[in-house]
Write a protein that holds these residues in place. Structure first.
Motif, PDB file in Angstrom:
ATOM      1  N   ASP A 289      -1.557   1.764  -5.397  1.00  0.00           N
ATOM      2  CA  ASP A 289      -0.738   1.373  -4.256  1.00  0.00           C
ATOM      3  C   ASP A 289      -1.548   0.557  -3.263  1.00  0.00           C
ATOM      4  O   ASP A 289      -1.070  -0.452  -2.726  1.00  0.00           O
ATOM      5  N   GLU A 290      -2.778   0.994  -3.028  1.00  0.00           N
ATOM      6  CA  GLU A 290      -3.643   0.279  -2.082  1.00  0.00           C
ATOM      7  C   GLU A 290      -3.947  -1.128  -2.581  1.00  0.00           C
ATOM      8  O   GLU A 290      -3.949  -2.088  -1.811  1.00  0.00           O
ATOM      9  N   HIS A 321       5.818   1.986  -8.811  1.00  0.00           N
ATOM     10  CA  HIS A 321       4.957   1.943  -7.622  1.00  0.00           C
ATOM     11  C   HIS A 321       5.574   1.085  -6.522  1.00  0.00           C
ATOM     12  O   HIS A 321       5.504   1.432  -5.333  1.00  0.00           O
ATOM     13  N   LYS A 324       8.278   3.071  -4.779  1.00  0.00           N
ATOM     14  CA  LYS A 324       7.710   4.078  -3.887  1.00  0.00           C
ATOM     15  C   LYS A 324       7.243   3.438  -2.582  1.00  0.00           C
ATOM     16  O   LYS A 324       7.480   3.978  -1.492  1.00  0.00           O
ATOM     17  N   LEU A 325       6.632   2.260  -2.679  1.00  0.00           N
ATOM     18  CA  LEU A 325       6.158   1.570  -1.481  1.00  0.00           C
ATOM     19  C   LEU A 325       7.318   1.074  -0.626  1.00  0.00           C
ATOM     20  O   LEU A 325       7.231   1.056   0.603  1.00  0.00           O
ATOM     21  N   LYS A 330       6.443   0.568   3.383  1.00  0.00           N
ATOM     22  CA  LYS A 330       5.229  -0.254   3.403  1.00  0.00           C
ATOM     23  C   LYS A 330       5.453  -1.649   2.827  1.00  0.00           C
ATOM     24  O   LYS A 330       4.750  -2.597   3.158  1.00  0.00           O
TER      25      LYS A 330
END
Length: 352
Positions: A289-290, A321, A324-325, A330
């Protein structure tokens, strides 16, 4: 060996010996024009009003023999159309071997996979050698975070400097002219070998140190700083070539080159790049994710397909992913939900 030792007592001028069998017609006129322009740009007070021919004589490209103008050895090397017409061995031989030695593969009997004689001027030989190395080496991929970065076996900038140095500093004495520069690619390393060892005050220990440089071929070295190559010039001639090699290898997480030096030859060996333990283990799910956010921030926006290509992850994994973000606020889509042009970007806060 006696001749090489004797050179230490004086500055050799083999590089400006006349090549009486050649004429100015054997030189590339565009290269000559570029050299003259460069000289006038750097030293306008010296060269601005001098005729072109006079400039070329003073730079060591041309010389007079019995009142006739002819090229010097340096002139042929930097601007010659086919210098090997007069010096057949002043070339580069590039060879790819299947194993770790020149004996080849004992089972198949194959001694080498590819071999090519590379001729022309120094700029021509340099560009073709780099092309051959790039074609024959592998370009792998490592993960930084969750995203993939292409990594070649050998950094081309290091190879460029090594080959340019070999052609610039090699032995051009009558005895040395029977030996070519070798670029040998093995399964585990790349070797660049030139006739003639280190010259003058330069030692293995001083290589890469600022302010320490000796040039066996001082006229050729200067001419190469005026000779166009790609977007710049063939060399800088500031004693920084080995520093560039060490720096580019370090940036690629590779060890420094191995050096072999004798009176008769100089060899640089680059070990084939291997993935570090960090790179081999850097597949942690916690950083995906980062890494996605970092890439979206850097690029502005990306599609699922682009992120898949960078990460090597499947569509299902990457989509999971991204969703989810998006749910956590985000990341946001740039198009409506079903758009085939869908891209994603980092959500900007009120202070951005």
């Amino acid at each position: 060996e006696v001749d090489r030792l004797a050179e230490g007592a004086f500055q050799p001028h083999y590089d400006i010996e006349p090549v009486a069998a050649a004429s100015i017609d054997d030189l590339n006129k565009n290269t000559l024009t570029a050299i003259i322009r460069r000289a006038r740009d750097i030293f306008p007070r010296v060269f601005a009003t001098l005729p072109d021919e006079t400039i070329l004589i003073q730079l060591g490209v041309l010389t007079k023999v019995d009142d006739r103008i002819c090229p010097t050895l340096s002139g042929l090397l930097v601007a010659g159309i086919f210098p090997q017409r007069f010096f057949p061995r002043l070339k580069v031989v590039f060879t790819v071997y299947p194993g770790v030695s020149k004996t080849g593969n004992e089972k198949t009997g194959v001694r080498y996979l590819d071999s090519k004689e590379i001729v022309g001027s120094i700029p021509d030989m340099l560009v073709e050698t780099l092309t051959m190395v790039q074609m024959r080496m592998n370009t792998g991929a490592v993960l930084e975070g969750a995203l993939r970065k292409d990594v070649p076996d050998y950094p081309l900038i290091a190879v460029r400097e090594a080959v340019a140095n070999a052609l610039q500093h090699r032995d051009y004495s009558p005895d040395g002219r029977g030996t070519h520069v070798e670029v040998n690619m093995y399964s585990d390393r790349l070797e660049i070998t030139n006739p003639g060892g280190l010259f003058g005050s330069t030692t293995i220990e001083s290589l890469g140190k600022e302010g320490i440089s000796s040039s066996r071929n001082e006229y050729l070295s200067r001419l190469l700083t005026y000779t166009p190559f790609e977007s710049g010039y063939v060399v800088e001639n500031k004693g920084t070539g080995f520093m560039v090699i060490e720096s580019s290898l370090a940036q690629a997480l590779m060890p420094p080159p191995k050096i072999q030096n004798s009176l008769t030859f100089f060899k640089l060996t680059f070990e084939k790049r291997r993935r570090t333990m960090i790179e081999m283990s850097n597949r942690s799910w916690e950083v995906i994710d980062e890494a996605i956010i970092a890439e979206l921030t850097s690029r502005g926006s990306c599609s699922i397909k682009e992120l898949m290509a960078m990460s090597g992850l499947s569509r299902a994994t990457m989509t999971s992913h991204i969703r989810k973000l998006v749910r956590t606020g985000k990341v946001e889509p740039t198009e409506n939900a079903r758009s085939p042009k869908q891209r994603y970007r980092v959500v900007r806060n009120d202070h951005d």
